[in-house]
Scaffold this motif. Structure first.
Motif, PDB file in Angstrom:
ATOM      1  N   GLU A 127      26.092  -2.181  26.778  1.00 46.42           N
ATOM      2  CA  GLU A 127      26.347  -2.934  28.001  1.00 46.42           C
ATOM      3  C   GLU A 127      25.035  -3.199  28.740  1.00 46.42           C
ATOM      4  N   PRO A 128      24.278  -4.188  28.279  1.00 49.72           N
ATOM      5  CA  PRO A 128      23.014  -4.510  28.968  1.00 49.72           C
ATOM      6  C   PRO A 128      23.262  -5.047  30.367  1.00 49.72           C
ATOM      7  N   LYS A 129      22.407  -4.651  31.284  1.00 48.52           N
ATOM      8  CA  LYS A 129      22.509  -5.103  32.663  1.00 48.52           C
ATOM      9  C   LYS A 129      21.123  -5.487  33.139  1.00 48.52           C
ATOM     10  N   GLY A 130      20.979  -6.735  33.551  1.00 52.22           N
ATOM     11  CA  GLY A 130      19.668  -7.224  33.930  1.00 52.22           C
ATOM     12  C   GLY A 130      19.343  -7.064  35.402  1.00 52.22           C
ATOM     13  N   LEU A 131      18.061  -7.186  35.713  1.00 51.48           N
ATOM     14  CA  LEU A 131      17.622  -7.177  37.099  1.00 51.48           C
ATOM     15  C   LEU A 131      17.888  -8.544  37.722  1.00 51.48           C
ATOM     16  N   SER A 132      18.040  -8.565  39.029  1.00 53.79           N
ATOM     17  CA  SER A 132      18.214  -9.825  39.745  1.00 53.79           C
ATOM     18  C   SER A 132      16.887 -10.575  39.782  1.00 53.79           C
ATOM     19  N   PRO A 133      16.929 -11.901  39.961  1.00 57.20           N
ATOM     20  CA  PRO A 133      15.673 -12.660  40.102  1.00 57.20           C
ATOM     21  C   PRO A 133      14.776 -12.102  41.202  1.00 57.20           C
ATOM     22  N   LYS A 134      15.375 -11.633  42.278  1.00 56.24           N
ATOM     23  CA  LYS A 134      14.573 -11.073  43.368  1.00 56.24           C
ATOM     24  C   LYS A 134      13.812  -9.834  42.909  1.00 56.24           C
ATOM     25  N   SER A 135      14.474  -8.957  42.142  1.00 58.67           N
ATOM     26  CA  SER A 135      13.819  -7.738  41.650  1.00 58.67           C
ATOM     27  C   SER A 135      12.712  -8.076  40.658  1.00 58.67           C
ATOM     28  N   ILE A 136      12.948  -9.094  39.811  1.00 61.97           N
ATOM     29  CA  ILE A 136      11.934  -9.492  38.839  1.00 61.97           C
ATOM     30  C   ILE A 136      10.725 -10.084  39.558  1.00 61.97           C
ATOM     31  N   ARG A 137      10.974 -10.807  40.632  1.00 59.94           N
ATOM     32  CA  ARG A 137       9.851 -11.344  41.415  1.00 59.94           C
ATOM     33  C   ARG A 137       9.057 -10.211  42.056  1.00 59.94           C
ATOM     34  N   ASN A 138       9.725  -9.107  42.383  1.00 61.51           N
ATOM     35  CA  ASN A 138       9.018  -7.943  42.915  1.00 61.51           C
ATOM     36  C   ASN A 138       8.092  -7.357  41.853  1.00 61.51           C
ATOM     37  N   VAL A 139       8.564  -7.324  40.591  1.00 63.75           N
ATOM     38  CA  VAL A 139       7.725  -6.865  39.486  1.00 63.75           C
ATOM     39  C   VAL A 139       6.516  -7.790  39.340  1.00 63.75           C
ATOM     40  N   HIS A 140       6.776  -9.087  39.394  1.00 68.64           N
ATOM     41  CA  HIS A 140       5.703 -10.080  39.261  1.00 68.64           C
ATOM     42  C   HIS A 140       4.673  -9.924  40.383  1.00 68.64           C
ATOM     43  N   THR A 141       5.153  -9.757  41.605  1.00 71.21           N
ATOM     44  CA  THR A 141       4.246  -9.621  42.753  1.00 71.21           C
ATOM     45  C   THR A 141       3.350  -8.400  42.601  1.00 71.21           C
ATOM     46  N   THR A 142       3.930  -7.296  42.146  1.00 68.00           N
ATOM     47  CA  THR A 142       3.156  -6.074  41.940  1.00 68.00           C
ATOM     48  C   THR A 142       2.069  -6.289  40.892  1.00 68.00           C
ATOM     49  N   LEU A 143       2.444  -6.877  39.750  1.00 74.13           N
ATOM     50  CA  LEU A 143       1.478  -7.092  38.677  1.00 74.13           C
ATOM     51  C   LEU A 143       0.422  -8.111  39.077  1.00 74.13           C
ATOM     52  N   HIS A 144       0.827  -9.122  39.811  1.00 74.44           N
ATOM     53  CA  HIS A 144      -0.119 -10.149  40.261  1.00 74.44           C
ATOM     54  C   HIS A 144      -1.203  -9.522  41.145  1.00 74.44           C
ATOM     55  N   ARG A 145      -0.793  -8.644  42.049  1.00 79.22           N
ATOM     56  CA  ARG A 145      -1.780  -7.992  42.911  1.00 79.22           C
ATOM     57  C   ARG A 145      -2.696  -7.088  42.095  1.00 79.22           C
ATOM     58  N   ALA A 146      -2.102  -6.343  41.164  1.00 82.66           N
ATOM     59  CA  ALA A 146      -2.900  -5.430  40.352  1.00 82.66           C
ATOM     60  C   ALA A 146      -3.927  -6.188  39.517  1.00 82.66           C
ATOM     61  N   LEU A 147      -3.547  -7.325  38.961  1.00 84.62           N
ATOM     62  CA  LEU A 147      -4.471  -8.103  38.133  1.00 84.62           C
ATOM     63  C   LEU A 147      -5.512  -8.824  38.987  1.00 84.62           C
ATOM     64  N   ASN A 148      -5.152  -9.195  40.206  1.00 89.76           N
ATOM     65  CA  ASN A 148      -6.162  -9.743  41.114  1.00 89.76           C
ATOM     66  C   ASN A 148      -7.275  -8.727  41.347  1.00 89.76           C
ATOM     67  N   ASP A 149      -6.861  -7.468  41.543  1.00 83.29           N
ATOM     68  CA  ASP A 149      -7.856  -6.413  41.733  1.00 83.29           C
ATOM     69  C   ASP A 149      -8.662  -6.194  40.458  1.00 83.29           C
ATOM     70  N   ALA A 150      -8.000  -6.330  39.306  1.00 87.69           N
ATOM     71  CA  ALA A 150      -8.710  -6.163  38.035  1.00 87.69           C
ATOM     72  C   ALA A 150      -9.799  -7.214  37.877  1.00 87.69           C
ATOM     73  N   VAL A 151      -9.536  -8.434  38.350  1.00 90.69           N
ATOM     74  CA  VAL A 151     -10.553  -9.494  38.320  1.00 90.69           C
ATOM     75  C   VAL A 151     -11.714  -9.128  39.252  1.00 90.69           C
ATOM     76  N   ASP A 152     -11.373  -8.695  40.479  1.00 90.47           N
ATOM     77  CA  ASP A 152     -12.412  -8.337  41.457  1.00 90.47           C
ATOM     78  C   ASP A 152     -13.275  -7.182  40.968  1.00 90.47           C
ATOM     79  N   TRP A 153     -12.672  -6.256  40.229  1.00 90.99           N
ATOM     80  CA  TRP A 153     -13.384  -5.067  39.769  1.00 90.99           C
ATOM     81  C   TRP A 153     -14.063  -5.268  38.412  1.00 90.99           C
TER      82      TRP A 153
END
Length: 390
Positions: A127-153
């Motif tokens: 019984e697979p259950k997916g995350l809502s689009p809002k939750s997935i956007r939260n994942v994206h936002t977190t990774l986007h910030r982390a990779l922005n810092d990776a570029v700066d560093w």
């Protein structure tokens, strides 16, 4: 700055040196031209100071051992816990083994698709259950910030998350609200509960759960019927409000003020009863011994009360041979949404509502509660027609 090419077996290799004097190379090119083209890109990046030396650091290692410890002192603890949860539960299990410099937009798009299909922690193979689009956007936002810092560093040359679009929200509204009659039913059915003043306060002010749980008596003026929102509590402790606009003053209706006065007397009686064992937190909503109430506990009590009230309504309707008018099941946070929608439905100025909720702007408030507006517009048009046509 120049590099060199050489043939190794049946393939070609380029070699170069960084400004720091470090030797770098890359082999395996089938054609000399391919090796030269790649070398030219590297030399151009070195000249423009965009070059990032090859590194075997994985996505998981970067996020958990470098990024999270680095950002922890700079953000609210609740934000740090949210980032850590997203990294450990969603990002690391899916793309954590990929070298950070090998991460591509394709990897992220695949991850978002997996999260949408079976990313929820309750998901199973059967019984697979997916995350809502809002939750997935939260994942994206977190990774986007982390990779922005990776570029700066200097870990990567570009943020690949900028080219991987998360699912669109499509205007979905993650809220359910009560009508005025349903709210009356709930409040009437919980008057004897210890946390009734909390339910009443949130419903009549639109405060967030954490803001109400963090309210201190020093922030309450029961003579002027006004409270000040200056801090928030969560299971991890006390922090500043969610945004600068969240620091605000709220007027209380007379009955809510009276409820808080009675609650204050009850709390003082409990303090005398517990004596030296009383814990003086200064908070409005506490346990019998003065300790801060647990946010998850009050949420659980709120849900249980809905079930108990619906059970009672069902029994009463059965005796009368009628269909029960049950309360829709809502979250504690939806009391905040109920407050806003009831104000909108009663023609309260959206600017006032935005200020009570602590939103950044009136436009944001109207966007969040756009589902209420069609009904309000219909009623407004009817009123205007009545005035014009008599």
């Amino acid at each position: 700055m120049k590099g060199s090419l050489r043939r190794r077996g049946g393939t070609w290799e380029w070699r170069a040196r960084t400004p720091e004097g470090r030797h770098i190379s890359k082999a395996g090119f089938a054609l000399k031209k391919e090796a030269q083209d790649d070398l030219n890109k590297v030399l151009a990046a070195i000249a423009d100071q965009r070059f990032v030396r090859p590194d075997r650091l994985t996505v998981a290692d970067y996020l958990t051992e470098t990024w999270l410890p680095a950002v922890k002192p700079t953000i609210a603890y609740t934000s740090y816990v949210n980032y850590r949860s997203v990294v450990n539960n969603h990002i690391a299990p899916r793309v954590g083994d990929i070298p950070l410099q090998k991460l591509t937009p394709g990897h992220l798009k695949t991850m978002y698709a997996e999260l949408s299909h079976s990313g929820h922690r309750q998901s199973t193979k059967k019984e697979p259950k997916g995350l809502s689009p809002k939750s997935i956007r939260n994942v994206h936002t977190t990774l986007h910030r982390a990779l922005n810092d990776a570029v700066d560093w200097g870990y990567v040359a570009a943020n690949v998350a900028a080219r991987a679009k998360p699912p669109k929200l499509n205007g979905e509204v993650h809220m359910r609200v009560w009508t005025a009659a349903q709210l009356q039913t709930f409040l009437a059915g919980t008057k004897k509960d210890r946390w009734y003043p909390l339910w009443r306060l949130i419903a009549m002010t639109g405060m967030r759960r954490g803001e109400a749980m963090g309210l201190r008596w020093s922030d309450v003026d029961l003579e002027a019927n006004r409270i000040s929102v200056v801090q928030s509590r969560s299971m991890w402790g006390t922090s500043s409000p969610k945004t600068p606009r969240s620091r605000r003053s709220l007027d209380l209706d007379p009955e809510t003020a009276a409820v808080l006065k009675r609650w204050r007397r009850q709390q003082l009686e409990e303090r005398m009863l517990w004596g030296e064992d009383w814990t003086d937190t200064g908070l409005v909503f506490t346990r019998e011994d003065g300790r801060a109430g647990h946010t998850q506990t009050v949420t659980g009590v709120f849900v249980r009360h809905q079930h108990l009230i619906n059970k009672q309504l069902t029994e009463e309707a059965r005796k009368k041979g009628e269909e029960p008018a049950l309360l829709p099941q809502i979250r504690l946070h939806d009391l905040r949404h109920t407050h806003a929608t009831l104000l909108l439905a009663n023609d309260v100025n959206p600017k006032v509502i935005s200020e009570r909720l602590g939103h950044a702007s009136v436009a944001f408030t109207l966007t969040v509660y756009a589902h209420v507006l069609p009904g309000i517009q219909k009623e407004a048009v009817s009123r205007l027609a009545a005035v014009i046509d008599g």
